[in-house]
Scaffold this motif. Structure first.
Motif, PDB file in Angstrom:
ATOM      1  N   TYR A   7      24.732   1.903  67.318  1.00 49.90           N
ATOM      2  CA  TYR A   7      23.887   2.424  68.723  1.00 49.90           C
ATOM      3  C   TYR A   7      23.826   3.840  68.620  1.00 49.90           C
ATOM      4  CZ  TYR A   7      22.154  -2.420  67.804  1.00 49.90           C
ATOM      5  OH  TYR A   7      22.334  -3.904  67.868  1.00 49.90           O
ATOM      6  N   THR A   8      22.738   4.852  69.078  1.00 51.81           N
ATOM      7  CA  THR A   8      22.940   5.679  69.876  1.00 51.81           C
ATOM      8  C   THR A   8      22.162   5.700  71.209  1.00 51.81           C
ATOM      9  OG1 THR A   8      22.968   6.694  67.783  1.00 51.81           O
ATOM     10  CG2 THR A   8      21.639   7.985  69.521  1.00 51.81           C
ATOM     11  N   THR A  53      26.691   7.695  71.130  1.00 51.38           N
ATOM     12  CA  THR A  53      26.866   6.298  69.921  1.00 51.38           C
ATOM     13  C   THR A  53      28.128   5.003  70.675  1.00 51.38           C
ATOM     14  OG1 THR A  53      28.233   6.926  68.786  1.00 51.38           O
ATOM     15  CG2 THR A  53      26.556   7.767  67.880  1.00 51.38           C
ATOM     16  N   THR A  81      18.432   2.392  66.286  1.00 48.50           N
ATOM     17  CA  THR A  81      19.773   2.331  65.721  1.00 48.50           C
ATOM     18  C   THR A  81      19.426   3.016  64.232  1.00 48.50           C
ATOM     19  OG1 THR A  81      18.265   1.208  64.327  1.00 48.50           O
ATOM     20  CG2 THR A  81      19.730  -0.574  65.804  1.00 48.50           C
ATOM     21  N   ASN A  82      20.468   3.714  63.267  1.00 50.34           N
ATOM     22  CA  ASN A  82      19.807   4.909  62.597  1.00 50.34           C
ATOM     23  C   ASN A  82      18.925   4.654  61.316  1.00 50.34           C
ATOM     24  OD1 ASN A  82      22.599   5.864  63.286  1.00 50.34           O
ATOM     25  ND2 ASN A  82      23.821   4.601  61.574  1.00 50.34           N
ATOM     26  N   ASP A  83      18.469   3.825  61.743  1.00 51.86           N
ATOM     27  CA  ASP A  83      17.082   4.028  60.505  1.00 51.86           C
ATOM     28  C   ASP A  83      15.816   3.745  61.384  1.00 51.86           C
ATOM     29  OD1 ASP A  83      17.246   1.727  61.827  1.00 51.86           O
ATOM     30  OD2 ASP A  83      16.096   0.836  60.376  1.00 51.86           O
ATOM     31  N   HIS A  87      19.906  11.556  62.616  1.00 55.64           N
ATOM     32  CA  HIS A  87      20.491  13.001  62.968  1.00 55.64           C
ATOM     33  C   HIS A  87      21.950  12.854  61.895  1.00 55.64           C
ATOM     34  CE1 HIS A  87      22.894   9.530  60.702  1.00 55.64           C
ATOM     35  NE2 HIS A  87      22.118   8.835  61.233  1.00 55.64           N
ATOM     36  N   HIS A 132      25.879  13.283  58.409  1.00 58.09           N
ATOM     37  CA  HIS A 132      26.295  12.330  58.363  1.00 58.09           C
ATOM     38  C   HIS A 132      27.604  12.350  58.839  1.00 58.09           C
ATOM     39  CE1 HIS A 132      21.681  11.122  57.659  1.00 58.09           C
ATOM     40  NE2 HIS A 132      22.133  11.444  58.239  1.00 58.09           N
ATOM     41  N   TYR A 133      28.084  11.594  59.687  1.00 59.89           N
ATOM     42  CA  TYR A 133      29.336  11.336  60.058  1.00 59.89           C
ATOM     43  C   TYR A 133      29.912  11.209  58.371  1.00 59.89           C
ATOM     44  CZ  TYR A 133      33.955   8.991  60.816  1.00 59.89           C
ATOM     45  OH  TYR A 133      35.817   9.064  61.042  1.00 59.89           O
ATOM     46  N   ARG A 157      26.939  13.159  67.932  1.00 60.36           N
ATOM     47  CA  ARG A 157      25.593  13.478  67.391  1.00 60.36           C
ATOM     48  C   ARG A 157      25.025  13.960  67.957  1.00 60.36           C
ATOM     49  NH1 ARG A 157      23.323   7.419  65.571  1.00 60.36           N
ATOM     50  NH2 ARG A 157      25.241   8.109  63.824  1.00 60.36           N
ATOM     51  N   ALA A 159      19.867  13.865  68.040  1.00 60.39           N
ATOM     52  CA  ALA A 159      20.216  13.272  67.328  1.00 60.39           C
ATOM     53  C   ALA A 159      18.364  12.817  68.178  1.00 60.39           C
ATOM     54  CB  ALA A 159      20.033  11.626  67.417  1.00 60.39           C
TER      55      ALA A 159
END
Length: 183
Positions: A7-8, A53, A81-83, A87, A132-133, A157, A159
């Motif tokens: 989670y961000t 995160t 969430t990422n979607d 980011h 991305h990571y 991150r 975002a």
């Protein structure tokens, strides 16, 4: 990490001394490890934005965000969430110049990873990779295996949501409207 999601958490606040400590203590008390953390001014004048995160389940992240919101200097916090986000991270890699020049296709490596050379001298080369990571990690692993990495650093991150404006802008507009109606 069974049933855990990355989670961000985005926190909007004024730039107040000690707030970072207060915010991180919420995560510590819940035994959550912060994966990345970034703090900077936001698009809204006078408002700072924390981007954190953490891996956990949705029930836990809801509790954390509620706890963070209770801090006096926090205007509002959200989780995504990422979607729901766009980011990136930035990574810097310091390599030995002689070893770097031994790579069969330096240009191919740079193009493959969409990296940039930031600095080059007789002793070292510094590469920059934004992504991305996993993208920054893949380059690190390839360089580590092939020539070795002298130094490496990855940012937290950064975002933004996919929505048109900051979610805080909507909240502030609602408060302003309510305040105007109450007059």
């Amino acid at each position: 990490m069974q049933d855990k999601t990355l989670y961000t958490v985005t926190i909007f606040s004024e730039n107040t001394v000690g707030l970072l400590s207060q915010v991180t203590s919420v995560f510590t008390r819940r035994q959550l490890n912060i994966e990345t953390l970034s703090v900077s001014p936001s698009a809204l004048k006078g408002i700072h934005k924390f981007t954190i995160t953490v891996f956990c389940d949705e029930e836990m992240i809801k509790k954390v965000v509620l706890q963070v919101d209770k801090r006096v200097d926090v205007l509002k916090s959200y989780y995504n969430t990422n979607d729901e986000l766009i980011h990136q991270e930035i990574a810097l890699y310091k390599l030995s110049t002689p070893d770097f020049l031994k790579i069969e296709s330096v240009e191919g490596l740079i193009r493959k990873y969409n990296a940039r050379i930031l600095d080059i001298n007789e002793n070292s080369v510094v590469l920059e990779k934004t992504g991305h990571y996993q993208e920054t990690q893949d380059l690190f692993e390839e360089l580590s295996k092939s020539i070795g990495v002298l130094q490496f650093i990855r940012s937290g991150r950064v975002a933004i949501t996919k929505s048109k404006i900051e979610r805080l802008s909507d909240m502030l507009a609602e408060l302003d409207k309510k305040y105007s109606e109450d007059k």
